[in-house]
Write a protein that holds these residues in place. Structure first.
Motif, short mmCIF file in Angstrom:
data_model
loop_
_atom_site.label_atom_id
_atom_site.label_comp_id
_atom_site.label_asym_id
_atom_site.label_seq_id
_atom_site.Cartn_x
_atom_site.Cartn_y
_atom_site.Cartn_z
N UNK A 1 8.98 2.63 -1.51
CA UNK A 1 9.13 2.23 -0.10
C UNK A 1 7.86 1.51 0.38
N UNK A 2 6.70 2.09 0.03
CA UNK A 2 5.44 1.46 0.44
C UNK A 2 5.28 0.08 -0.20
N UNK A 3 5.74 -0.05 -1.43
CA UNK A 3 5.66 -1.35 -2.11
C UNK A 3 6.53 -2.38 -1.40
N UNK A 4 7.72 -1.98 -0.96
CA UNK A 4 8.60 -2.92 -0.25
C UNK A 4 7.94 -3.41 1.03
N UNK A 5 7.12 -2.56 1.63
CA UNK A 5 6.41 -2.94 2.85
C UNK A 5 5.24 -3.87 2.52
N UNK A 6 4.47 -3.51 1.50
CA UNK A 6 3.34 -4.35 1.09
C UNK A 6 3.80 -5.74 0.63
N UNK A 7 4.90 -5.79 -0.10
CA UNK A 7 5.36 -7.08 -0.64
C UNK A 7 5.72 -8.03 0.50
N UNK A 8 6.10 -7.46 1.64
CA UNK A 8 6.41 -8.30 2.80
C UNK A 8 5.14 -8.60 3.61
N UNK A 9 4.23 -7.65 3.62
CA UNK A 9 3.00 -7.84 4.38
C UNK A 9 2.18 -8.99 3.80
N UNK A 10 2.23 -9.14 2.47
CA UNK A 10 1.46 -10.20 1.81
C UNK A 10 2.20 -11.52 1.97
#
Ligand code: NZQ
Ligand code: ZN
Length: 391
Positions: A195-204
């Motif tokens: 879940x955190x990765x899905x957020x980071x991948x969008x943040x970048x």
């Protein structure tokens, strides 16, 4: 912010005992004969499968079953499911399980009404049509319950690829947080990491002025940082499970990804690890993310510094923003280790000598152009260096 369209028509039923609505929801969304698709047996042991069948019986909806979906779902079972659905005139696919079961269900749903090989969709063809899919989720992780995506491992070469199309967005998804209380701590932590990765991948992102989605992502990350340790300590904590479950859906139905370019290099780099070593996707991401972020940090130091300050509570060092950026990446790494995730190749079961093979499949497999693109375009040399950082 970029122009965008957003279409997310999934009906959600969230809360205790929600699975009792399965039969009614299948009927409401047009199903008259169902394939119940599930994994390696957790839904049998928990009694969930029995309750789902009872609900279908009560609604007068006939069904056939196909279990056996493995984590990192394989193409072989998809072909089997397609044949079964055609033979039995199935017109609705009901996934009961995690992201792997949901993704296998989506692949079957698309393949049943397609004349060619379903793998075409995993080689770049957009999914225009599919049988309707419903889901009953048992792990908060992949976000497939609200996404238009499916990821399947091709057994002919063991590589993992994704397919997409609004037609495979679930018609309904049943989210009962209590169903996730039987998860082992490791799987719970893998889900939190994904879940955190899905957020980071969008943040970048390389798109400027995206404050609304930046702030939504930060809020969801803060939720995971708050609830993650609580649920690892107390697996029966219903409300912590509930917050994580809804965050998992929000993280990946793209409501926080619209109007901005996204990354997905960590996912691409991880997918080769879970395909080759059959490790859990979340565990692979725990090792991959800090390495990728360290490698690409200088592309936009201020973006990494921003997330470090806003999410990880780091002090902004205006003279040395790269120090702040780095502190945020280290905070992420320590958080993931603290919830039980692996920190390097050895703990993941990956081997340094496989790096050339991983890089080759990642950058050249299935028609890729010798590189992967996202926040930063990464060529074979870059990817080799990133894998090396994980050793
Ligand atoms: O197979 P069973 O017996 O059900 O056991 C599963 C499996 O071993 C177990 N489990 C699930 N719910 C449980 C439970 N055990 C006890 N109690 C429960 N309530 O957990 C294990 C992992 O299940 P899996 O479905 O593989 O987990 P997850 O939801 O993390 O899915 C991972 C897959 O999703 C893909 C990944 O690549 C990976 O193949 N992804 C799919 C995405 C999408 N479709 O949008 C996006 C993601 O980024 C991801 O790539
Ligand atoms: Zn993921």
């Amino acid at each position: 912010m970029n122009n965008f369209t957003f279409y997310s028509p999934t009906f959600f039923s969230f809360g205790k005992d929600a699975e009792q609505q399965a039969g009614d929801l299948v009927k409401r969304f047009g199903g008259s004969k169902v394939l119940i698709h599930y994994g390696g047996g957790s839904v049998v042991r928990s009694g969930l499968l029995g309750r789902v069948k009872a609900s279908l019986d009560d609604a007068g909806v006939p069904y056939v079953e196909l279990g056996g979906v493995k984590p990192n779902p394989r193409s072989g079972l998809v072909y089997e499911g397609i044949e079964l659905c055609r033979r039995e005139d199935v017109d609705f696919v009901l996934a009961v399980g995690g992201g792997s079961t949901i993704d296998s269900s989506k692949a079957i749903a698309a393949g049943v009404i397609y004349d060619g090989d379903f793998w075409d969709f995993y080689s770049g063809k957009y999914i225009e049509k599919a049988l309707p899919v419903g889901t009953i989720l048992t792990i908060a992780a992949a976000g497939s319950e609200g996404s238009p995506d499916s990821v399947i491992t091709n057994e002919n070469g063991m590589f993992k690829r994704g397919a997409t199309g609004d037609a495979i967005r679930p018609k309904f998804s049943i989210l009962n947080p209590a169903l996730t209380q039987t998860l082992p701590a490791y799987q719970t932590a893998c889900g939190i990491t994904d879940i955190m990765a899905h957020l980071y991948e969008r943040y970048l992102t390389n798109t400027a002025e995206v404050e609304v989605t930046d702030r939504m992502i930060e809020a969801l990350l803060l939720t995971m940082i708050h609830e993650g340790p609580r649920v690892i300590e107390n697996p029966d904590h219903y409300d912590a499970r509930a917050n994580i479950m809804w965050a998992g859906m929000m993280a990946h139905n793209n409501s926080c990804g619209v109007g901005r370019s996204q990354d997905w290099n960590s996912h691409n780099i991880e997918h080769e690890l879970s395909a080759l070593y059959d490790c859990a996707h979340g565990a692979g991401l725990a090792v991959t993310m800090p390495a990728v972020f360290t490698y690409v940090m200088n592309h936009d130091v201020m973006r990494f510094a921003q997330i470090a300050v806003r999410v990880w509570g780091c002090q902004m060092d205006f003279a040395h923003p790269e120090a702040t950026a780095k502190a945020g990446i280290e905070a992420l790494r320590h958080f993931l280790i603290s919830i039980g995730m692996p920190k390097n190749f050895a703990e993941l079961g990956a081997k340094e000598e496989d790096i050339p093979k991983l890089v080759d499949v990642l950058c050249n497999g299935d028609g890729r152009p010798g590189s992967i693109s996202g926040f930063v375009t990464l060529n074979e040399q870059d990817c080799a260096k990133i894998y090396q950082l994980m050793v």
